[in-house]
Design an enzyme around this catalytic site. Structure first.
Site, PDB file in Angstrom:
ATOM      1  N   GLY A  42      -2.740  10.176   1.054  1.00  0.00           N
ATOM      2  CA  GLY A  42      -2.758  11.170  -0.272  1.00  0.00           C
ATOM      3  C   GLY A  42      -3.591  10.837  -1.158  1.00  0.00           C
ATOM      4  N   CYS A  94       0.538  -1.255   0.293  1.00  0.00           N
ATOM      5  CA  CYS A  94      -0.104  -0.410  -0.393  1.00  0.00           C
ATOM      6  C   CYS A  94       1.543   1.111  -0.246  1.00  0.00           C
ATOM      7  CB  CYS A  94      -0.514   0.177   1.188  1.00  0.00           C
ATOM      8  SG  CYS A  94      -1.604   1.288   1.304  1.00  0.00           S
ATOM      9  N   CYS A 149      -6.197   0.745   7.133  1.00  0.00           N
ATOM     10  CA  CYS A 149      -6.175   2.048   6.167  1.00  0.00           C
ATOM     11  C   CYS A 149      -6.913   3.083   6.718  1.00  0.00           C
ATOM     12  CB  CYS A 149      -7.449   0.979   5.750  1.00  0.00           C
ATOM     13  SG  CYS A 149      -8.066   0.054   3.931  1.00  0.00           S
TER      14      CYS A 149
HETATM   15  N1  SAH Z   1      -7.437   8.978  -1.160  1.00  0.00           N
HETATM   16  C1  SAH Z   1      -7.690   8.125  -1.858  1.00  0.00           C
HETATM   17  C2  SAH Z   1      -6.928   6.681  -1.088  1.00  0.00           C
HETATM   18  C3  SAH Z   1      -6.471   6.429   0.253  1.00  0.00           C
HETATM   19  S1  SAH Z   1      -6.973   6.464   1.437  1.00  0.00           S
HETATM   20  C4  SAH Z   1      -9.047   7.749  -0.802  1.00  0.00           C
HETATM   21  O1  SAH Z   1      -9.426   8.338  -0.377  1.00  0.00           O
HETATM   22  O2  SAH Z   1      -9.958   6.891  -2.067  1.00  0.00           O
HETATM   23  C5  SAH Z   1      -7.533   4.193   1.231  1.00  0.00           C
HETATM   24  C6  SAH Z   1      -8.925   4.224   1.631  1.00  0.00           C
HETATM   25  O3  SAH Z   1      -9.350   4.232   2.829  1.00  0.00           O
HETATM   26  C7  SAH Z   1     -10.203   4.968   1.621  1.00  0.00           C
HETATM   27  O4  SAH Z   1     -11.284   4.202   0.993  1.00  0.00           O
HETATM   28  C8  SAH Z   1     -10.255   5.458   2.466  1.00  0.00           C
HETATM   29  O5  SAH Z   1     -11.765   6.756   2.354  1.00  0.00           O
HETATM   30  C9  SAH Z   1     -10.345   4.806   3.307  1.00  0.00           C
HETATM   31  N2  SAH Z   1     -10.166   4.875   5.178  1.00  0.00           N
HETATM   32  C10 SAH Z   1      -9.282   6.088   5.274  1.00  0.00           C
HETATM   33  N3  SAH Z   1      -9.624   6.697   7.059  1.00  0.00           N
HETATM   34  C11 SAH Z   1     -10.340   4.928   6.895  1.00  0.00           C
HETATM   35  C12 SAH Z   1     -10.584   4.073   8.192  1.00  0.00           C
HETATM   36  N4  SAH Z   1     -10.017   5.229   9.797  1.00  0.00           N
HETATM   37  N5  SAH Z   1     -10.917   3.289   8.307  1.00  0.00           N
HETATM   38  C13 SAH Z   1     -11.592   3.019   7.823  1.00  0.00           C
HETATM   39  N6  SAH Z   1     -11.017   3.014   6.401  1.00  0.00           N
HETATM   40  C14 SAH Z   1     -10.616   4.264   6.421  1.00  0.00           C
HETATM   41 FE1  SF4 Z   2      -7.568  12.162   1.515  1.00  0.00          FE
HETATM   42 FE2  SF4 Z   2      -7.605  10.401   3.803  1.00  0.00          FE
HETATM   43 FE3  SF4 Z   2      -9.846  11.435   2.154  1.00  0.00          FE
HETATM   44 FE4  SF4 Z   2      -8.092  10.022   1.259  1.00  0.00          FE
HETATM   45  S1  SF4 Z   2      -9.821   9.377   2.661  1.00  0.00           S
HETATM   46  S2  SF4 Z   2      -8.793  12.173   0.646  1.00  0.00           S
HETATM   47  S3  SF4 Z   2      -6.202   9.998   2.145  1.00  0.00           S
HETATM   48  S4  SF4 Z   2      -8.521  12.819   3.480  1.00  0.00           S
END
Ligand code: SAH
Ligand code: SF4
Length: 380
Positions: free
Chosen positions: A190, A127, A364
């Site tokens: 990001g 990842c 995640c």
């Molecule tokens: N910025 C991109 C990729 C990074 S996040 C995006 O938002 O898609 C990767 C995945 O993890 C995304 O689906 C995001 O919504 C999820 N995610 C973020 N914070 C999380 C959390 N605290 N618990 C579970 N999933 C989360």
């Molecule tokens: Fe950015 Fe987190 Fe939203 Fe993905 S889930 S767009 S990393 S703030």
């Protein structure tokens, strides 16, 4: 819970100090060709040299020109005079009780990003991050509480893969399931589509048969929904796409994924219906974080399947991963299963993502660089 291992005695090589020489990692084929010609390589030979150097850098993991033994000695000397092959610096490596590994990397400017390796029985997923911090502020995401510091360069994006391959001692392995890193997901820190060109150039190296040589179907780019760039991602990168959907009405999605105020659910779904690569064998993954009492009712599940009707899709249910100060709770297991059953009955696969590496804050949405946070807390 068993304590995770923090390894300081890393076997992974550290990066060379910042230098004014050009780093060859991350250069597209054309850019490397031009750079080699500018440094004195004959035009006729430049294309072949690019292939040879790519083989050393991306397939054998070599970072010292002296080890590039199919190149003449004086050519190697010329290379080391003008160029480097340098990775980000590994600050720490943590290993979770479940085998997940998290690398904290330092890049130029002293900023830090995280990369996570998740071993599973049938695959190993790396990842990777695309930015230091994020401009978006999804309310359930730890990275979203950290401001955007800067975009990662192609070298820093590809460098994350090289560092993990160093650590896993995976050089010279043919592509496929047997590789420890068989899949890549752009799901670290990001928003990849807000760093489009650099992410694209890095992924083209990851997919190139003379590069890291991963199939485009083994690379998944996750986006919060940067609508105008989705079609372009299909055309110019061609990897698999995951969408952070997370809600079934605009009011809730505005709260969870604020980019929804710019491109709402309808606009997003239209972009997906128009996605160039959409087919039953290349489905779009919808990610759906399960937040107790926020987006997890039976009615939400029914709305979800109605909304995405007609789009070849799989729904990935992600139990919320908590972080210090997070304003949400994870839905109960029963609730997640009941939600999944409804989605499944409508004909969509709805796997529940198993949280991995929670003991080292590697799951995640838990990534956020400690030093950036520490620094800002001190300033406050
Ligand atoms: N910025 C991109 C990729 C990074 S996040 C995006 O938002 O898609 C990767 C995945 O993890 C995304 O689906 C995001 O919504 C999820 N995610 C973020 N914070 C999380 C959390 N605290 N618990 C579970 N999933 C989360
Ligand atoms: Fe950015 Fe987190 Fe939203 Fe993905 S889930 S767009 S990393 S703030």
């Amino acid at each position: 819970m068993p304590t995770p291992i923090v390894a300081d005695n890393l076997t992974v090589p550290r990066s060379e100090p910042a230098s004014d020489k050009q780093n060859l990692i991350g250069l597209s084929r054309d850019a490397m060709r031009d750079a080699l010609i500018a440094a004195g390589t004959k035009e006729k030979q430049a294309k072949m040299r690019v292939g040879q150097i790519w083989g050393w850098i991306y397939q054998k993991g070599v970072s010292d020109f002296a080890d590039m033994t199919n190149l003449a000695k004086d050519y190697r000397a010329m290379l080391s005079e003008h160029f480097t092959v340098s990775r980000p610096e590994v600050v720490t490596k943590q290993v979770s009780a479940d085998g997940t590994r998290k690398y904290l990397l330092r890049i130029n400017g002293g900023h830090e990003v995280e990369t996570v390796y998740i071993p599973e029985t049938d695959r190993g997923t790396l990842c990777i991050s695309s930015q230091v911090g994020c401009t978006l502020t999804c309310s359930f995401c730890h990275t979203g509480t950290q401001k955007l510091v800067r975009n990662l360069t192609p070298a820093e994006i590809v460098g994350q893969i090289l560092i993990a391959r160093d650590d896993l001692e995976e050089w010279d392995t043919p592509p496929g399931d047997k590789r420890k890193i068989s899949n890549i997901v752009l799901m670290g820190m990001g928003e990849p589509l807000y760093n489009f060109e650099n992410v694209r150039d890095a992924m083209l190296i990851a997919m190139d048969p003379e590069g890291i040589s991963l199939s485009r179907r083994r690379i998944t780019l996750s986006t919060s929904g940067v609508v105008p760039e989705i079609e372009r991602a299909g055309r110019e990168i061609g990897c698999m796409i995951a969408i952070s959907f997370h809600a079934t009405d605009d009011a809730t999605r505005d709260q969870l994924v604020p980019i929804n105020k710019r491109w709402n659910i309808n606009a997003l779904l239209q972009a997906l219906r128009d996605y160039p690569r959409l087919s039953n064998s290349e489905r779009i993954t919808f990610e759906y974080v399960m937040l107790k009492g926020v987006n997890d009712t039976d009615a939400d599940a029914h709305r979800l399947v109605n909304l995405i009707r007609g789009i070849p899709a799989k729904i990935n249910l992600i139990p919320f991963n908590p972080w210090p100060g997070a304003p949400y709770e994870r839905s109960s297991n029963n609730r997640i299963h009941a939600f999944g059953d409804i989605v499944n009955a409508a004909g969509y696969a709805s796997p529940i993502r198993k949280p991995r590496g929670e003991d080292i804050m590697a799951a995640c949405g838990q990534l956020k660089s400690e030093t950036e946070r520490g620094r800002r807390e001190k300033v406050r």
